[in-house]
Structure formats: C-alpha cells, structure tokens
Write a protein that holds these residues in place. Structure first.
Motif, PDB file in Angstrom:
ATOM      1  N   VAL A   1      -6.318  52.584  39.293  1.00  0.00           N
ATOM      2  CA  VAL A   1      -7.261  51.881  38.147  1.00  0.00           C
ATOM      3  C   VAL A   1      -7.075  50.332  38.689  1.00  0.00           C
ATOM      4  CG1 VAL A   1      -7.158  51.479  35.705  1.00  0.00           C
ATOM      5  CG2 VAL A   1      -6.019  53.463  36.419  1.00  0.00           C
TER       6      VAL A   1
ATOM      7  N   ASN B   1      -8.701  46.725  36.965  1.00  0.00           N
ATOM      8  CA  ASN B   1      -8.894  45.778  35.735  1.00  0.00           C
ATOM      9  C   ASN B   1     -10.175  44.943  36.227  1.00  0.00           C
ATOM     10  OD1 ASN B   1      -7.823  43.602  37.247  1.00  0.00           O
ATOM     11  ND2 ASN B   1      -6.192  43.540  35.818  1.00  0.00           N
TER      12      ASN B   1
ATOM     13  N   GLU C   1      -3.393  57.273  31.042  1.00  0.00           N
ATOM     14  CA  GLU C   1      -3.057  56.808  29.405  1.00  0.00           C
ATOM     15  C   GLU C   1      -1.607  56.865  29.256  1.00  0.00           C
ATOM     16  OE1 GLU C   1      -7.420  57.494  27.657  1.00  0.00           O
ATOM     17  OE2 GLU C   1      -6.063  58.910  27.228  1.00  0.00           O
TER      18      GLU C   1
ATOM     19  N   ASN D   1      -9.392  52.803  27.400  1.00  0.00           N
ATOM     20  CA  ASN D   1     -10.711  52.399  27.645  1.00  0.00           C
ATOM     21  C   ASN D   1     -10.823  52.448  29.425  1.00  0.00           C
ATOM     22  OD1 ASN D   1     -10.799  51.264  25.254  1.00  0.00           O
ATOM     23  ND2 ASN D   1     -10.886  49.178  25.827  1.00  0.00           N
ATOM     24  N   LEU D   2     -10.369  53.738  29.631  1.00  0.00           N
ATOM     25  CA  LEU D   2     -10.691  54.189  31.254  1.00  0.00           C
ATOM     26  C   LEU D   2     -11.968  54.636  31.413  1.00  0.00           C
ATOM     27  CD1 LEU D   2      -7.202  55.677  31.540  1.00  0.00           C
ATOM     28  CD2 LEU D   2      -8.055  53.612  32.747  1.00  0.00           C
ATOM     29  N   ASN D   3     -12.637  54.177  32.412  1.00  0.00           N
ATOM     30  CA  ASN D   3     -13.930  54.656  32.976  1.00  0.00           C
ATOM     31  C   ASN D   3     -13.645  55.113  34.322  1.00  0.00           C
ATOM     32  OD1 ASN D   3     -16.703  54.795  33.610  1.00  0.00           O
ATOM     33  ND2 ASN D   3     -16.705  52.798  34.823  1.00  0.00           N
TER      34      ASN D   3
ATOM     35  N   SER E   1     -11.562  52.268  36.293  1.00  0.00           N
ATOM     36  CA  SER E   1     -11.664  50.907  35.882  1.00  0.00           C
ATOM     37  C   SER E   1     -11.219  50.990  34.454  1.00  0.00           C
ATOM     38  CB  SER E   1     -13.192  50.302  36.104  1.00  0.00           C
ATOM     39  OG  SER E   1     -13.832  50.609  35.292  1.00  0.00           O
ATOM     40  N   SER E   2     -10.762  49.773  34.091  1.00  0.00           N
ATOM     41  CA  SER E   2     -10.440  49.742  32.608  1.00  0.00           C
ATOM     42  C   SER E   2     -10.571  47.991  31.951  1.00  0.00           C
ATOM     43  CB  SER E   2      -8.783  50.125  32.276  1.00  0.00           C
ATOM     44  OG  SER E   2      -8.664  49.622  30.890  1.00  0.00           O
TER      45      SER E   2
ATOM     46  N   TYR F   1      -9.098  47.033  29.533  1.00  0.00           N
ATOM     47  CA  TYR F   1      -8.075  47.018  28.287  1.00  0.00           C
ATOM     48  C   TYR F   1      -7.446  45.794  28.344  1.00  0.00           C
ATOM     49  CZ  TYR F   1      -4.144  48.626  25.676  1.00  0.00           C
ATOM     50  OH  TYR F   1      -2.977  48.749  24.635  1.00  0.00           O
TER      51      TYR F   1
END
Length: 198
Positions: free
Chosen positions: A76, A78, A114, A121-123, A151-152, A154
């Motif tokens: 992930v 950011n 999560e 808000n994960l993509n 990506s996120s 958050y």
C-alpha cells in the motif's frame, strides 16, 4: 518459473537451463521432494533449481501432496509514495491473510489490509505477483499469497491488529523501507522488488 520458499530458502522450478543464481540444478523428474525439503530446512543449500520440461504439469505434481492455503495482501502506497509495513513477531512484513470461503481474492486483500493496519480508503491499483511459502502445521502446507499494489489517502491514526501479533504499523519512505527489508522475509523482498521494477 515458480519460486517457492522454505524458511526463506528458494526452490526455483524453471524450464530455463540458464543458472544465474549459482544454486545446484536437478532434473525435476529425478528428485525426491522429502529429501529436498529436509536439506533446505537444515540449510544444506542456499537454494535449489529444479529443471522442468513441462512447467505447468510439473507444478501440479509439486503441489499434489501439499495443502494449498490461499491468501491475499497488499503493498500500500500513501500520497507520498511511502509503503505501509507491519511489525509482527520481531520482523517487518506486509499486510496479508487467508482468503475466507466465498470471498474474492481482491476483497480478501483489502479486508486483510484494513484489519491488520486500521487503514481505509484503499484503492486496488493492479495485481503484483503471487508468492509461495511451504510450512508445516498439521501436514505440509503451501501458502499461496496473491499480492496487489494499492493506494490510500487515509489520514487517520493507523491501528495494529494486536491479536494477530502486530505491534507496529508504519508508512515508510524508500530509505526506511530498505532498512525494514533487512529484517524481513525473502518473499516480502520479492514483492517490494517487483513493485520497484514496475
């Protein structure tokens, strides 16, 4: 090519005769798998190449006596392109976990990230690769982990899933990621390297 880790030591099943890694090479047809697993567990080899003349067929033979444990996880990023790491059992890792019955690989990957990190808000951007790891627990198991680039955006507080043995969750820049990978698993390094190559 398939790369399967046994305690961070790779078994490389390949149709190529090219040997860049300096590991001993054996014909897939002539090997005793129990003997190989024993030697790898006891660090008799740094790794081993198994040459296959029919890769897909030989992979089926290889996995026939293993319990396949499907899992999914994510690398992930950011908005600063920092990578999300978890710290579990004294080792830096990436978030991942088992796929539940009836769950898609993609949903499992997002759910596990999560749950283990408290990030939202994960993509899901794209699949990265699948890693394989053999371990013993009620027989021989092959953990087959499907990795996704995510990506996120958050901005909330990250929360490690303590009941899963996770004590820290951090986004790390490139230098910090490289340092974390010095205390990580070979298949996690493979996931990170695949992300960097792409």
């Amino acid at each position: 090519m398939y790369k399967v880790f046994v305690n961070d030591t790779p078994i490389i099943i390949t149709s190529s005769l090219k040997n860049d890694n300096k590991f001993p090479t054996y014909s897939f047809k002539n090997v005793n798998f129990n003997e190989i697993l024993f030697k790898l567990k006891h660090k008799d080899f740094l790794g081993i190449n198994l040459h296959s003349t029919n890769l897909e067929n030989d992979w089926k033979i290889f996995t026939k006596n293993l319990n396949i444990i499907p899992a999914a996880g994510g690398l992930v990023l950011n908005d600063k392109k920092e990578v999300l790491f978890i710290f579990r059992n004294g080792t830096w890792d990436l978030p991942k976990g088992w796929i539940e019955k009836g769950e898609s690989i993609e949903k499992a990957a997002i759910r596990e990230v999560e749950e283990e990190c408290g990030v939202f808000n994960l993509n899901l951007i794209k699949p990265l690769l699948t890693t394989y790891h053999i371990y013993e627990q009620n027989g021989l198991n092959l953990k087959e982990t499907h990795w996704f680039l995510m990506s996120s955006d958050y901005k909330g507080k990250l929360k490690p899933q303590i009941e899963e043995g996770i004590t820290k969750v951090d986004f790390k820049n490139e230098e910090e990621s490289k340092n974390a990978l010095l205390n990580s698993y070979e298949n996690i390094k493979l996931v990170y390297d695949t992300y960097k190559e792409q």
